[in-house]
Write a protein that holds these residues in place. Structure first.
Motif, PDB file in Angstrom:
ATOM      1  N   UNK A 200      -4.503  -6.784   1.334  1.00 14.69           N
ATOM      2  CA  UNK A 200      -4.178  -7.374   0.010  1.00 14.69           C
ATOM      3  C   UNK A 200      -4.164  -6.243  -1.042  1.00 14.69           C
ATOM      4  N   UNK A 201      -4.486  -5.158  -0.831  1.00 10.52           N
ATOM      5  CA  UNK A 201      -4.319  -4.068  -1.750  1.00 10.52           C
ATOM      6  C   UNK A 201      -2.693  -3.629  -1.680  1.00 10.52           C
ATOM      7  N   UNK A 202      -2.207  -3.630  -0.609  1.00  9.50           N
ATOM      8  CA  UNK A 202      -0.794  -3.126  -0.263  1.00  9.50           C
ATOM      9  C   UNK A 202       0.015  -4.286  -1.043  1.00  9.50           C
ATOM     10  N   UNK A 212       0.839 -16.906  -0.957  1.00 11.09           N
ATOM     11  CA  UNK A 212       0.767 -17.457   0.241  1.00 11.09           C
ATOM     12  C   UNK A 212       2.201 -17.218   0.977  1.00 11.09           C
ATOM     13  N   UNK A 213       2.452 -16.400   2.057  1.00  9.74           N
ATOM     14  CA  UNK A 213       3.627 -16.414   2.759  1.00  9.74           C
ATOM     15  C   UNK A 213       4.054 -17.468   3.470  1.00  9.74           C
ATOM     16  N   UNK A 214       3.324 -18.547   3.428  1.00  7.59           N
ATOM     17  CA  UNK A 214       3.818 -19.712   4.059  1.00  7.59           C
ATOM     18  C   UNK A 214       4.267 -20.730   2.987  1.00  7.59           C
ATOM     19  N   UNK A 253      -0.922  -8.794   9.785  1.00  8.91           N
ATOM     20  CA  UNK A 253      -1.488  -9.661   8.999  1.00  8.91           C
ATOM     21  C   UNK A 253      -0.591 -10.127   7.831  1.00  8.91           C
ATOM     22  N   UNK A 254      -0.769 -11.419   7.751  1.00 11.22           N
ATOM     23  CA  UNK A 254      -0.270 -12.242   6.622  1.00 11.22           C
ATOM     24  C   UNK A 254      -1.064 -12.635   5.485  1.00 11.22           C
ATOM     25  N   UNK A 255      -0.601 -12.740   4.090  1.00 11.03           N
ATOM     26  CA  UNK A 255      -1.488 -13.348   3.164  1.00 11.03           C
ATOM     27  C   UNK A 255      -1.000 -14.929   3.030  1.00 11.03           C
TER      28      UNK A 255
END
Length: 290
Positions: A200-202, A212-214, A253-255
């Motif tokens: 999340x920080x990156x 959201x990446x979706x 990981x994805x956001x």
């Protein structure tokens, strides 16, 4: 409410800082004619910012960082600790011994309200008033500098800014996850929250938001920054239940928003992020065509 800030840097200052926190006293060796410390009042809020470090993810270290920076926008990185306190006694002069190396007779007293370590510190997170006042405190040798009357930080959310690991490890950071453990006869897959926080920080550092990446949903846009900033979930692209004991990287990981996260896990086998994204785009197309 009135806010002040003190920047703490250097080995000697950090030793004295520890003593000052324990005793609830801060002192300065001398003050200049421009100092406003004598305007401190009981009930004012004091923010101690300790040791700013540059993040390699932001590129090369700016010339003169941090003390001689001319552009406040470049005053950013990770601070070792932020302490927020309340002034219990305004400016006074006292020569009684508190610190061993000097009397630091220009003093004020405070009580600690909140503190957190390894904090992302920049204008986007804390606003221009605090950043500029902190930079002024550095250039004045650690004087208490007036920030303003606006609310700087929501104390209940201060922990949201904290990191458990060094953000300079963005590129190579990975953790072991997925091995099985049993607690009171219940089976669990071991997860590591550090990599979620760093992911999340990156994204926040590079994109200034957590979309959201979706579906593109942004909690801060929808609920406002005070409530939604920094909130999102993370999803493992390769489910730990299938991959077993693996080394998880940030790229694994994805956001994702809570709704999309639920939808991915609704079917078995689970939908891939791309499969759900295709479904979302298809539904959006249908809505636009109506």
């Amino acid at each position: 409410m009135r806010y002040w800030v003190v920047y703490v840097a250097g080995a000697k200052a950090q030793v004295n800082y520890s003593i000052g926190k324990q005793k609830g006293i801060w002192g300065l060796k001398k003050i200049t004619s421009q100092s406003q410390i004598n305007n401190m009042q009981v009930g004012d809020q004091i923010i101690f910012v300790q040791q700013l470090k540059w993040q390699s993810i932001n590129g090369d270290v700016p010339k003169g960082f941090p003390k001689f920076l001319k552009d406040p926008q470049q005053f950013k990185g990770i601070v070792s600790e932020i302490v927020i306190g309340e002034i219990t006694k305004g400016y006074y002069q006292d020569s009684s011994i508190v610190w061993q190396d000097n009397e630091y007779r220009h003093r004020f007293n405070f009580k600690i309200k909140e503190q957190v370590t390894n904090v992302l510190f920049n204008m986007e997170e804390f606003g221009s008033e605090l950043i500029e006042a902190t930079l002024k405190s550095i250039k004045s040798g650690g004087d208490a500098c007036f920030v303003g009357n606006n609310k700087i930080i929501n104390f209940t959310k201060l922990d949201d800014f904290g990191l458990d690991i060094d953000p300079n490890e963005f590129k190579d950071f990975s953790v072991n996850e997925g091995y099985v453990k049993f607690i009171e006869n219940h089976k669990y897959l071991e997860r590591n929250r550090k990599i979620v926080k760093l992911k999340k920080q990156k994204v926040l550092t590079s994109q200034k938001c957590l979309k959201c990446e979706i579906c593109g949903f942004d909690f801060a846009d929808f609920y406002g920054e005070e409530l939604g900033q920094g909130f999102a979930e993370c999803h493992h692209i390769n489910p730990l239940s299938e991959s077993g004991n693996v080394k998880t990287k940030l790229s694994d990981l994805i956001i994702i928003c809570a709704n999309c996260h639920k939808m991915i896990h609704r079917r078995k086998p689970w939908l891939s992020p791309q499969e759900l994204k295709d479904i979302v785009e298809n539904q959006k197309s249908k809505i636009r065509s109506v």
